[in-house]
Each structure stands twice: as structure tokens, then as C-alpha cells.
Design a protein around this motif. Structure first.
Motif, short mmCIF file in Angstrom:
data_model
loop_
_atom_site.label_atom_id
_atom_site.label_comp_id
_atom_site.label_asym_id
_atom_site.label_seq_id
_atom_site.Cartn_x
_atom_site.Cartn_y
_atom_site.Cartn_z
N THR A 226 48.60 38.77 10.06
CA THR A 226 49.88 38.69 10.14
C THR A 226 50.60 39.14 9.06
N THR A 227 51.67 39.73 9.16
CA THR A 227 52.90 40.49 7.94
C THR A 227 53.68 39.61 8.20
N LYS A 228 54.79 39.71 7.02
CA LYS A 228 55.68 39.43 7.28
C LYS A 228 56.99 40.10 5.69
N LEU A 229 57.86 40.49 6.90
CA LEU A 229 59.10 41.55 6.65
C LEU A 229 60.14 41.43 5.79
N ASN A 230 60.31 41.82 4.68
CA ASN A 230 62.08 41.79 4.78
C ASN A 230 62.76 43.07 4.98
N LEU A 251 75.66 44.72 10.68
CA LEU A 251 75.68 44.01 11.60
C LEU A 251 75.20 44.22 12.95
N LEU A 252 75.64 45.30 13.28
CA LEU A 252 75.60 45.62 14.21
C LEU A 252 73.62 46.61 14.56
N VAL A 253 73.56 47.35 13.23
CA VAL A 253 71.96 47.94 13.16
C VAL A 253 71.31 46.88 14.18
N ALA A 254 71.39 45.82 12.63
CA ALA A 254 70.46 44.79 12.30
C ALA A 254 70.29 43.77 14.49
N ASN A 275 58.32 36.73 15.56
CA ASN A 275 60.16 36.08 14.82
C ASN A 275 60.68 36.75 13.71
N VAL A 276 61.78 37.18 14.45
CA VAL A 276 63.41 36.86 13.24
C VAL A 276 63.33 35.33 12.64
N GLY A 277 63.27 35.12 11.86
CA GLY A 277 63.45 34.24 11.55
C GLY A 277 64.94 34.15 10.86
N ARG A 278 65.12 34.96 9.68
CA ARG A 278 66.67 34.87 9.10
C ARG A 278 67.28 35.64 9.04
N PHE A 279 68.94 36.21 9.91
CA PHE A 279 69.62 37.18 9.65
C PHE A 279 70.97 36.56 9.10
N ILE A 280 70.76 37.32 7.74
CA ILE A 280 71.88 37.00 7.26
C ILE A 280 72.92 38.64 7.01
N ARG A 285 85.20 38.47 9.31
CA ARG A 285 85.97 38.88 10.39
C ARG A 285 86.69 39.73 10.34
N ASN A 286 87.47 39.97 9.39
CA ASN A 286 87.92 41.47 9.37
C ASN A 286 87.76 42.74 8.82
N ILE A 287 86.03 42.44 8.17
CA ILE A 287 85.32 43.31 7.85
C ILE A 287 84.33 43.25 8.39
N ILE A 288 83.93 45.18 8.16
CA ILE A 288 82.95 45.79 8.89
C ILE A 288 81.77 45.25 7.95
N SER A 289 80.80 44.88 8.49
CA SER A 289 79.40 44.21 7.61
C SER A 289 79.09 45.41 7.13
N ASP A 290 79.01 45.60 5.56
CA ASP A 290 77.86 46.43 4.63
C ASP A 290 76.86 45.93 4.78
N SER A 291 76.20 44.69 4.93
CA SER A 291 74.84 44.61 4.73
C SER A 291 74.05 43.67 5.73
N ALA A 292 72.99 44.40 5.44
CA ALA A 292 71.83 42.84 6.28
C ALA A 292 70.88 42.57 6.01
N ASP A 293 70.72 41.05 6.12
CA ASP A 293 69.40 40.80 5.74
C ASP A 293 68.14 39.99 5.81
N LEU A 294 67.21 40.90 7.01
CA LEU A 294 66.36 39.95 8.00
C LEU A 294 65.06 39.63 7.06
N GLU A 295 64.39 38.72 7.29
CA GLU A 295 62.96 37.88 7.65
C GLU A 295 62.72 38.19 8.76
N VAL A 296 60.99 38.56 8.82
CA VAL A 296 60.52 39.72 9.58
C VAL A 296 59.04 38.86 9.98
N GLU A 297 58.35 38.35 11.06
CA GLU A 297 57.10 38.70 11.05
C GLU A 297 56.50 38.63 12.00
N THR A 298 55.05 39.47 11.94
CA THR A 298 54.07 39.51 13.61
C THR A 298 53.09 39.33 13.65
#
Length: 427
Positions: A226-230, A251-254, A275-280, A285-298
Motif C-alpha cells: 500500500t501507499t498513502k497519499l495526501n 474543488l472542481l479539480v478534486a 480509496n479516497v477517504g477524505r475530501f475537504i 457557497r458563493n466563493i470559488i474554492s481555492d484549495s482542496a485536500d484529499l487523503e487517498v490510498e492505493t
């Protein structure tokens, strides 16, 4: 079910249950196991062990997935409020958790090692009729995988060994490992040298594929690499109505990444997991999201399959970012391969279980079907000519592993400690 116990007394059995419930009540996630490590160290010292803690246990440069400083400080303060000693905290400060206890016998130069994982999970526990007297007091943290039971069995074993020094061949190292979840801690202990010269290494897990008390399985396969990725996407915020074209939507990219990652073609060379286990993402709602953080594992049935999955995930993340002119950063925060238990130890365990009266419940070719940080230690010992084995200890479960209702039959603690004692101690 009747088990023939040679080393675990009724008094010790009750002690282990109380140990388990204490650790369950005060769970701590990886690299913040301050109270947990301090209590383990205190008890090992009371048994007469030579005890190591802090940077003596983990190599500073090899730790993976260490929480941010703000989180570590909060957890350190919490542990101090829960009455751990300042002297222990001084040595662990900064996330240097974990404990090694050494006990030596009266003869021989053999070195044997055991690994017990000590970390909990970021899960909010549901109180049940069974756990209402010992459910977690730490918000959104829970021992939902049995590591509290592993600690308790390890401490029970420690007491047994301290009372049977004359049966110890050389030296036994009890390794209480931090940050097993997400496979972040074992490599730093290996790098620190704790597996050097080890001729026999053992570890194990409560439950997993064994769901009947008294059942024991030697894992000959099924350890998933396994590999864990942020993954972090960084774009540009903007008004969602007045100037959406001036934003770069992380957010759209994520979301594009997540959908396409789950669409990765599976490999013909072995089983795989993703698995994409976390998506923040986002602030309003009226702001284009400038960041997204994901926790992913293979994961992969073998290293080749896992590398294939990992490389595809990283490629998709970079491509999604490029499509929408968003920056992408990928951090690998956990990694482990595969392993196999040595046949010699598998047969040895069977002979001891026969004497315990549960040999008919032994499975010699157990399949783990998950990932395990102990694999890094197993491979290190075997690479240097030693023997290693990993066992599953059966128990009925209330809830599955990593569920908020998880619990188990505490009779398994005595079986675990007795099995290890019989393997480690000479007759």
C-alpha cells in the motif's frame, strides 16, 4: 471453550482486560500517543525492563505522516492534563511516541522481538451497552481496530516474561509501535536499529479474518502492499457570480480527480484497491474554492500492482490540475510492501496450540487481506537471516474493524499472551 493455560493466570487475565479498557478510554492517533506511551513505559519499568522512549525509539528522518505542529501541541497538552509525567513528555515532545522494553535472560545470546501497535483511529465512537463503562473520552478518536487489545496482551506478556527470566534465551525486545494505521511508523523503528540481530520476530492482530474465539491463523499471504497519499490542489478564490472566470476551482479539480481515480483500469497481475477517504474543500457557497485536500490510498496484491495503482493516481491528479490551471502537490505519507510467515514458525505455533487444547482451530495458511506495517519489520528480519511470523487471533466482533461500534471478546487477550509466551520461553 477450555484453554490449557500455563502462564496466564486468572489474575493476569483480569489485569489485561483492565489494561485494554484503560487504553480504549484514552485513544490517541499516530504520532500523538503520548499518554499511551507513558503508561506503557511506566508498566514496563515496574516489571524491571530496560525502557527506551522518544527519539531512542524512532528515527527522526524516517517518520511518515507526522501531524502538524498545532495538532501535536494540542495532544501534548491533553496528555499532560491526563497526568503523564513531565519527564516522559520532554522526551516524546514533537511526536516521538512509541516504547521499546528489553528483558534479558540468564543464558544465551539470542535476540527475539515482538511488535504491538498502539495507535487509534479518527472515528467518533458510538456508545453501546457493552462499552459504556470504557468508551472513548477523546472526541472523534477511537480504538476501532483492536490495538488497545494488542497493547494489553503485550503488557500481559511483559509481566509473564519478567516472572520467567530463567526461561529466556538471550534478549527479548518488546516494541510498542506508534502510527501503524496508514503504515507510517515501522520504517522509523527499523532505521533506528531495533531489528538488528533479531533471529525471531513475531506480531499479530485481533480479529481480521478470524471471527471465532480460540481460532488462530498464521498469515502466509494476503498482505496488501500500500501507499498513502495526501493530495493538495491550490487554485484561486473568486466571487462565484460576479467574477467566476477569475477563479481557479480547486474543488472542481478534486472532484474530477476523484471520479477518474475510481475509474482506473484494474491490473491483470493481481488484486487492487483504491480509496479516497477524505475530501475537504471550500469556504462558502458563493466563493470559488481555492484549495482542496484529499487523503487517498492505493493497495495491491503485490508491490507491482500497488505501484501501478499509485502511479496512475498521481498521474490523474497532475492531469486534472493541469486541465484547470490549478497547482498540485502530492505527499507520500505511508508505504509498506508484502510478506510471508516462515514455515518453521508456523509449525512451531501449531505444536504450542495443541498443548493449549486449541490446535484444532489453527489455520496454517491464513490470508490477511489488508495492509500491515509490521511487514516492514518482518522483511528486515528475514533479509538478515532471521525468522518472522504474523498471526491472527480469533474473536467475535461487535461491528467491523474501523466501524464506530467496533468491539471484541476480551478472552482473546489471554490466548494471545499465552501463545506468545509459549513460543518465546524455553521449556
Amino acid at each position: 471453550m477450555r484453554v490449557n493455560y500455563q502462564y496466564v493466570s486468572p489474575v493476569l487475565r483480569e489485569k489485561m482486560i483492565q489494561y485494554r479498557r484503560e487504553f480504549h478510554r484514552y485513544p490517541e492517533v499516530g504520532w500523538t500517543e503520548y499518554r499511551t506511551s507513558a503508561r506503557i513505559a511506566e508498566m514496563l519499568e515496574s516489571f524491571g525492563y530496560e525502557v527506551y522512549i522518544g527519539k531512542d525509539v524512532c528515527d527522526e528522518q524516517t517518520r511518515m505522516g507526522v501531524p502538524e505542529q498545532e495538532i501535536r501541541i494540542q495532544c501534548e497538552q491533553r496528555a499532560l492534563e491526563e497526568n503523564i509525567s513531565q519527564s516522559y513528555m520532554k522526551r516524546m515532545k514533537g511526536g516521538y511516541t512509541g516504547v521499546v522494553g528489553i528483558i534479558r535472560g540468564n543464558f544465551g545470546k539470542n535476540i527475539q522481538a515482538m511488535r504491538f501497535d498502539i495507535d487509534a483511529l479518527p472515528i467518533c465512537e458510538v456508545e453501546t451497552e457493552k462499552n459504556k463503562t470504557y468508551s472513548s473520552v477523546h472526541e472523534k478518536v477511537m480504538h476501532a481496530c483492536g490495538h488497545d487489545g494488542h497493547i494489553a496482551a503485550g503488557l500481559g506478556l511483559a509481566e509473564i516474561l519478567s516472572q520467567n527470566r530463567e526461561k529466556i534465551d538471550g534478549e527479548i525486545r518488546l516494541i510498542f509501535q506508534p502510527a501503524e494505521e496508514e503504515c507510517r511508523g515501522a520504517a522509523s523503528i527499523v532505521r533506528r536499529g531495533w531489528l538488528e540481530g533479531v533471529s525471531l520476530f513475531l506480531s499479530g492482530h485481533i480479529g481480521i479474518q478470524c471471527r471465532e474465539i480460540g481460532m488462530v491463523a498464521a498469515c502466509t499471504g494476503g498482505f496488501l502492499a500500500t501507499t498513502k497519499l495526501n493530495i493538495h490542489f491550490h487554485g484561486q478564490a473568486s466571487h462565484a457570480a460576479n467574477a467566476p472566470e477569475k477563479g481557479r476551482n480547486a474543488l472542481l479539480v478534486a472532484a474530477v480527480f476523484t471520479v477518474n481515480a475510481y475509474g482506473i483500469s484494474r491490473s491483470s497481475e493481481g488484486d487492487s484497491r483504491l480509496n479516497v477517504g477524505r475530501f475537504i474543500s471550500g469556504t462558502g457557497r458563493n466563493i470559488i474554492s481555492d484549495s482542496a485536500d484529499l487523503e487517498v490510498e492505493t493497495r495491491g496484491e503485490n508491490a507491482k500492482v500497488n505501484i501501478y495503482m499509485r502511479d496512475r493516481v498521481e498521474s490523474i491528479a497532475k492531469a486534472a490540475a493541469q486541465m484547470y490551471d490549478v497547482d498540485c502537490r502530492i505527499d507520500r505519507v505511508g508505504d509498506v510492501g508484502t510478506a510471508k510467515s516462515d514455515e518453521e514458525l508456523i509449525k512451531m505455533c501449531k505444536s504450542h496450540l495443541d498443548l493449549m487444547g486449541i490446535g484444532d482451530k489453527y489455520i496454517e495458511n491464513g490470508i490477511f487481506n489488508a495492509s500491515e506495517d509490521a511487514v516492514t519489520m518482518m522483511n528486515e528480519v528475514q533479509k538478515n537471516g532471521g525468522k518472522a511470523a504474523y498471526f491472527m487471533f480469533g474473536t467475535e466482533l461487535l461491528g467491523e474493524h474501523h466501524q464506530n461500534t467496533f468491539d471484541f471478546n476480551e478472552d482473546v487477550l489471554a490466548i494471545m499472551a499465552e501463545t506468545y509466551s509459549r513460543i518465546l520461553l524455553k521449556k
